[in-house]
Design a protein around this motif. Structure first.
Motif, short mmCIF file in Angstrom:
data_model
loop_
_atom_site.label_atom_id
_atom_site.label_comp_id
_atom_site.label_asym_id
_atom_site.label_seq_id
_atom_site.Cartn_x
_atom_site.Cartn_y
_atom_site.Cartn_z
N MET A 173 -5.68 -36.37 8.30
CA MET A 173 -4.66 -35.53 7.49
C MET A 173 -3.58 -34.97 8.21
SD MET A 173 -5.56 -33.32 4.84
CE MET A 173 -7.32 -31.56 5.21
N ALA A 174 -1.76 -35.34 8.37
CA ALA A 174 -1.25 -34.68 9.56
C ALA A 174 -0.45 -33.57 8.71
CB ALA A 174 -0.07 -35.65 9.23
N THR A 188 -16.33 -36.45 0.03
CA THR A 188 -15.15 -37.31 0.63
C THR A 188 -14.64 -36.02 2.00
OG1 THR A 188 -12.85 -36.28 -0.26
CG2 THR A 188 -14.45 -38.73 -1.31
N TYR A 189 -14.56 -36.63 3.18
CA TYR A 189 -14.59 -35.87 4.18
C TYR A 189 -12.72 -36.43 4.38
CZ TYR A 189 -19.08 -35.10 3.66
OH TYR A 189 -20.62 -34.36 3.53
N HIS A 190 -11.70 -35.16 5.02
CA HIS A 190 -10.95 -36.12 5.61
C HIS A 190 -10.49 -35.07 6.93
CE1 HIS A 190 -10.47 -37.46 1.34
NE2 HIS A 190 -10.63 -36.04 1.52
N ALA A 256 -13.93 -31.22 3.43
CA ALA A 256 -14.78 -31.61 2.02
C ALA A 256 -14.20 -31.51 1.22
CB ALA A 256 -15.70 -31.12 2.52
N LEU A 257 -14.28 -32.35 -0.16
CA LEU A 257 -13.64 -32.44 -1.43
C LEU A 257 -14.92 -33.14 -1.98
CD1 LEU A 257 -9.97 -33.02 -1.40
CD2 LEU A 257 -10.77 -31.12 -1.76
N LYS A 258 -15.76 -32.19 -3.02
CA LYS A 258 -16.07 -33.34 -3.93
C LYS A 258 -14.92 -32.85 -5.57
CE LYS A 258 -21.13 -33.84 -6.44
NZ LYS A 258 -21.94 -32.72 -6.15
#
Length: 386
Positions: A173-174, A188-190, A256-258
């Protein structure tokens, strides 16, 4: 509390399209390059030459990495204007999807005529609201080759069609960018980086009809190992934003998003540098001449001191206390001459607490501490007279 968010495609983008396209002269680049023709003839011809993107019978919805990239494309020539010169069969405009993702199409006319969107069988599609401003655009998950249609009215002055596809998978991410994710029911990981001590915020919104809870937490890379920072939480991002704020020191992190399977969410990431201005002794307390907006990172633990002065007994003074953090909270102790007058704990982001100072001249001190070692986020101090 201060909230920042990148505007979603909708009212702002439509307005930008209208302001540009409605005022655009119908002159193509080919006309301007014909410098050898008579100037008068050229001017007359230019009146009747329309840009290539106007009145097209078939459009292509291309894929973009982010909403910002899509907006840049639209405002730099990707808008499609239609007027009375349109010659399409039965006034249908076909839209073909080039790449999979979150498909968006907005149709607006300068006379506010409502123009619906249709699927491949030319059956009218139910429109989803993208924002609270009243403008409606169709959004939905699509695959390569899907087709849609727009039916233009019999009599039109000017109509604009805006369309595109945004990726529903993203990694890094920016700052100040917006991303979309189609939930898979797994985490998922960002990754993102923080160069200097900062206030970091994530605004999470769900798109479409599904609004189930999303699990969220932050991890920091410490010597090659990912370690959790602060508290994890769950948010239910319905049509209103769910903002999560963290105070982070310099380093490499990941969000981290679920997200529940098939739920579409939008994540807006913003980062603002936050200089460390704090007093750790009562004798050096910072004067509350103006509102204080400061953060604690996960590694910062020492108490901080602030001072409020009462110079008149005719009006009373009060101190306001609030916070914005994921979990945890802050404790505020108010003192006068070494005596504790009031202790206040703030654990909810939407709760502002007030401590009324005595109607007595003198200096009063506010001591700020974290309620837990894991607390990371912002706290706010202010004063007013009454």
């Amino acid at each position: 509390m201060a909230r920042r968010g990148i505007k979603k495609m909708g009212a702002v983008l439509i307005a930008a399209g209208l302001s540009i396209a409605m005022c655009s002269p119908s002159v193509s680049a080919n006309v301007r390059t014909n410098i050898n023709t008579d100037k008068i003839t050229q001017k007359k011809t230019a009146r009747y030459v329309e840009p290539e993107e106007w009145n097209k019978e078939e459009l292509t919805a291309y894929q973009f990495d982010s909403e910002v990239d899509m907006m840049k494309y639209l405002v730099s020539g990707g808008m499609h204007l239609y007027n009375k010169n349109y010659k399409g069969s039965d006034r249908w405009v076909k839209i073909k999807v080039a790449d999979p993702g979150l498909f968006m199409v907005g149709v607006v006319s300068n006379d506010e005529t409502k123009i619906p969107v249709y699927d491949a069988s030319k059956k009218r599609i139910i429109v989803n609201n993208l924002n609270d401003g009243g403008d409606k655009e169709y959004v939905g998950i699509v695959k390569t080759g899907d087709e849609f249609y727009v039916k233009l009215p019999e009599k039109i002055d000017k109509v604009i069609i805006l369309t595109g596809v945004i990726k529903t998978e993203f990694t890094s991410m920016a700052n100040q960018k917006s991303y979309y994710e189609l939930g898979k029911g797994t985490t998922t990981y960002h990754p993102f980086s923080v160069a200097k001590r900062s206030k970091v915020q994530f605004d999470i919104t769900s798109i479409g009809k599904k609004h189930e809870k999303v699990g969220v937490y932050i991890e920091k890379n410490v010597n090659g190992t990912w370690k959790k920072v602060g508290y994890g939480t769950t948010v239910k991002p319905d049509k209103y934003d769910s903002a999560l704020l963290y105070g982070l020191e310099a380093g490499k992190y990941r969000l981290a998003l679920k997200t529940p399977k098939d739920q579409i969410i939008n994540i807006e990431y913003t980062r603002d540098k936050s200089k460390k201005k704090a007093a750790y002794k009562k004798s050096k307390a910072i004067n509350l001449k103006s509102d204080i907006d400061s953060i604690y990172t996960s590694t910062e633990k020492a108490a901080r001191w602030y001072k409020a002065s009462v110079s008149s007994t005719k009006k009373r003074k009060a101190v306001t206390l609030s916070k914005d953090s994921v979990g945890g909270g802050f404790k505020f102790c108010v003192y006068q001459k070494g005596k504790r007058l009031k202790t206040v704990k703030v654990t909810k982001n939407d709760k502002v607490k007030t401590v009324k100072l005595p109607k007595k001249k003198g200096a009063y001190y506010v001591k700020v501490t974290k309620l837990t070692s894991k607390t990371t986020g912002a706290y706010y101090l202010g004063t007013y007279t009454y």
